[in-house]
Design a protein around this motif. Structure first.
Motif, PDB file in Angstrom:
ATOM      1  N   THR A 184      -1.332  22.669 -10.915  1.00 27.13           N
ATOM      2  CA  THR A 184      -1.529  22.960 -12.335  1.00 27.13           C
ATOM      3  C   THR A 184      -1.279  21.736 -13.208  1.00 27.13           C
ATOM      4  O   THR A 184      -1.790  21.660 -14.318  1.00 27.13           O
ATOM      5  N   GLU A 185      -0.476  20.810 -12.686  1.00 27.61           N
ATOM      6  CA  GLU A 185      -0.121  19.633 -13.484  1.00 27.61           C
ATOM      7  C   GLU A 185      -0.147  18.385 -12.610  1.00 27.61           C
ATOM      8  O   GLU A 185       0.352  18.396 -11.485  1.00 27.61           O
ATOM      9  N   ILE A 186      -0.729  17.342 -13.153  1.00 24.49           N
ATOM     10  CA  ILE A 186      -0.638  16.028 -12.533  1.00 24.49           C
ATOM     11  C   ILE A 186       0.320  15.253 -13.421  1.00 24.49           C
ATOM     12  O   ILE A 186       0.027  14.995 -14.594  1.00 24.49           O
ATOM     13  N   LYS A 187       1.469  14.952 -12.878  1.00 24.40           N
ATOM     14  CA  LYS A 187       2.544  14.351 -13.679  1.00 24.40           C
ATOM     15  C   LYS A 187       2.210  12.925 -14.121  1.00 24.40           C
ATOM     16  O   LYS A 187       1.321  12.274 -13.570  1.00 24.40           O
ATOM     17  N   ALA A 188       2.974  12.456 -15.092  1.00 20.83           N
ATOM     18  CA  ALA A 188       2.810  11.108 -15.636  1.00 20.83           C
ATOM     19  C   ALA A 188       2.898  10.062 -14.528  1.00 20.83           C
ATOM     20  O   ALA A 188       3.724  10.179 -13.618  1.00 20.83           O
ATOM     21  N   TYR A 189       2.030   9.083 -14.616  1.00 19.68           N
ATOM     22  CA  TYR A 189       1.993   7.911 -13.719  1.00 19.68           C
ATOM     23  C   TYR A 189       1.629   8.234 -12.270  1.00 19.68           C
ATOM     24  O   TYR A 189       1.739   7.364 -11.412  1.00 19.68           O
ATOM     25  N   ALA A 190       1.170   9.434 -11.976  1.00 20.69           N
ATOM     26  CA  ALA A 190       0.935   9.847 -10.584  1.00 20.69           C
ATOM     27  C   ALA A 190       0.009   8.900  -9.822  1.00 20.69           C
ATOM     28  O   ALA A 190       0.294   8.541  -8.688  1.00 20.69           O
ATOM     29  N   GLU A 243       0.829  -1.173   0.000  1.00 18.22           N
ATOM     30  CA  GLU A 243       0.000   0.000   0.000  1.00 18.22           C
ATOM     31  C   GLU A 243       0.879   1.242   0.000  1.00 18.22           C
ATOM     32  O   GLU A 243       1.932   1.243   0.597  1.00 18.22           O
ATOM     33  N   GLY A 244       0.400   2.276  -0.695  1.00 15.03           N
ATOM     34  CA  GLY A 244       1.144   3.516  -0.775  1.00 15.03           C
ATOM     35  C   GLY A 244       0.585   4.538   0.195  1.00 15.03           C
ATOM     36  O   GLY A 244      -0.621   4.773   0.218  1.00 15.03           O
ATOM     37  N   TYR A 245       1.450   5.134   1.004  1.00 16.52           N
ATOM     38  CA  TYR A 245       1.041   6.124   1.990  1.00 16.52           C
ATOM     39  C   TYR A 245       1.662   7.473   1.649  1.00 16.52           C
ATOM     40  O   TYR A 245       2.874   7.567   1.464  1.00 16.52           O
ATOM     41  N   ILE A 246       0.791   8.514   1.546  1.00 18.96           N
ATOM     42  CA  ILE A 246       1.289   9.868   1.323  1.00 18.96           C
ATOM     43  C   ILE A 246       0.564  10.823   2.263  1.00 18.96           C
ATOM     44  O   ILE A 246      -0.503  10.508   2.790  1.00 18.96           O
ATOM     45  N   THR A 247       1.152  11.981   2.475  1.00 23.71           N
ATOM     46  CA  THR A 247       0.514  13.002   3.306  1.00 23.71           C
ATOM     47  C   THR A 247       0.275  14.291   2.526  1.00 23.71           C
ATOM     48  O   THR A 247      -0.484  15.137   2.968  1.00 23.71           O
ATOM     49  N   ASP A 248       0.902  14.440   1.363  1.00 29.03           N
ATOM     50  CA  ASP A 248       0.808  15.679   0.600  1.00 29.03           C
ATOM     51  C   ASP A 248       0.440  15.362  -0.851  1.00 29.03           C
ATOM     52  O   ASP A 248       1.302  15.009  -1.656  1.00 29.03           O
ATOM     53  N   VAL A 249      -0.845  15.487  -1.171  1.00 31.84           N
ATOM     54  CA  VAL A 249      -1.324  15.163  -2.525  1.00 31.84           C
ATOM     55  C   VAL A 249      -0.691  16.099  -3.549  1.00 31.84           C
ATOM     56  O   VAL A 249      -0.313  15.672  -4.638  1.00 31.84           O
ATOM     57  N   LYS A 250      -0.561  17.376  -3.204  1.00 34.10           N
ATOM     58  CA  LYS A 250       0.041  18.344  -4.135  1.00 34.10           C
ATOM     59  C   LYS A 250       1.466  17.918  -4.501  1.00 34.10           C
ATOM     60  O   LYS A 250       1.826  17.877  -5.678  1.00 34.10           O
ATOM     61  N   ALA A 251       2.261  17.578  -3.505  1.00 30.75           N
ATOM     62  CA  ALA A 251       3.640  17.143  -3.762  1.00 30.75           C
ATOM     63  C   ALA A 251       3.661  15.859  -4.585  1.00 30.75           C
ATOM     64  O   ALA A 251       4.501  15.700  -5.476  1.00 30.75           O
ATOM     65  N   SER A 254       8.325   2.784 -11.609  1.00 31.70           N
ATOM     66  CA  SER A 254       9.004   3.630 -10.623  1.00 31.70           C
ATOM     67  C   SER A 254       8.027   4.230  -9.607  1.00 31.70           C
ATOM     68  O   SER A 254       8.454   4.816  -8.618  1.00 31.70           O
ATOM     69  N   ASN A 255       6.732   4.082  -9.831  1.00 27.63           N
ATOM     70  CA  ASN A 255       5.714   4.565  -8.907  1.00 27.63           C
ATOM     71  C   ASN A 255       5.334   3.435  -7.958  1.00 27.63           C
ATOM     72  O   ASN A 255       4.907   2.370  -8.404  1.00 27.63           O
ATOM     73  N   PRO A 256       5.441   3.638  -6.653  1.00 22.88           N
ATOM     74  CA  PRO A 256       5.090   2.584  -5.697  1.00 22.88           C
ATOM     75  C   PRO A 256       3.645   2.092  -5.829  1.00 22.88           C
ATOM     76  O   PRO A 256       3.336   0.972  -5.444  1.00 22.88           O
ATOM     77  N   LEU A 257       2.760   2.914  -6.388  1.00 23.21           N
ATOM     78  CA  LEU A 257       1.370   2.490  -6.554  1.00 23.21           C
ATOM     79  C   LEU A 257       1.238   1.321  -7.528  1.00 23.21           C
ATOM     80  O   LEU A 257       0.271   0.566  -7.469  1.00 23.21           O
ATOM     81  N   TYR A 258       2.193   1.170  -8.423  1.00 21.75           N
ATOM     82  CA  TYR A 258       2.163   0.042  -9.352  1.00 21.75           C
ATOM     83  C   TYR A 258       2.154  -1.277  -8.566  1.00 21.75           C
ATOM     84  O   TYR A 258       1.476  -2.223  -8.930  1.00 21.75           O
ATOM     85  N   TYR A 259       2.881  -1.305  -7.478  1.00 20.95           N
ATOM     86  CA  TYR A 259       2.984  -2.512  -6.667  1.00 20.95           C
ATOM     87  C   TYR A 259       1.934  -2.533  -5.551  1.00 20.95           C
ATOM     88  O   TYR A 259       1.412  -3.583  -5.197  1.00 20.95           O
ATOM     89  N   ALA A 260       1.613  -1.361  -5.022  1.00 19.82           N
ATOM     90  CA  ALA A 260       0.701  -1.268  -3.882  1.00 19.82           C
ATOM     91  C   ALA A 260      -0.767  -1.364  -4.284  1.00 19.82           C
ATOM     92  O   ALA A 260      -1.580  -1.922  -3.576  1.00 19.82           O
TER      93      ALA A 260
END
Length: 142
Positions: A46-52, A1-9, A20-26
């Protein structure tokens, strides 16, 4: 599972590929310790980057601010439970967003314009005005 605290970041991270995104596995995203089913992208992004949010199977809805101008390739790839997008701008603003390839889960969801919807903001007792809604199987008129 992927844990984040800052959606903007998180939206600003440039993942090289889906691997390279931990969500691929989580497959599931937790924001501040809670499973993200109704994701709210904060104002100012303003931008949601690739694979976010690639392969984030827990997402059922996403709220996007009017400030979003581009969504990277595969940002919402394989978000198969995603059924609703609440966009805080008008339909004409939505049409100006550059949406990269591989975001079918996002663009095939029902899009509610000029809306704010999330589990913390939703009041199911209120009547919703869906007058500005585009169903995924109907092409927007030009």
């Amino acid at each position: 599972e992927g844990y984040i605290t800052d959606v903007k970041a998180w939206c600003e991270i440039s993942f090289f590929s889906e691997y390279s995104n931990p969500l691929y596995y989580a497959r599931k995203l937790y924001v501040n310790g809670e499973l993200a089913t109704d994701l709210v992208i904060p104002e100012g992004v303003t931008e949601i980057k690739a694979y976010a949010f690639n392969d984030c199977s827990s997402l059922t809805s996403v709220t996007l601010p009017k400030s979003v101008t581009s969504i990277g390739i595969n940002a919402f790839y394989h978000c198969d439970a995603l059924t609703s997008v609440y966009y805080k701008g008008a339909e004409r603003d939505w049409e100006d967003i550059i949406i990269g390839e591989g975001n079918e889960s996002l663009i095939n969801a029902t899009i509610y314009y000029n809306k704010t919807e999330s589990t913390t903001e939703r009041d199911d007792s209120e009547e919703r005005d869906d007058s500005e809604t585009r169903s995924p199987d109907v092409e927007p008129s030009m």
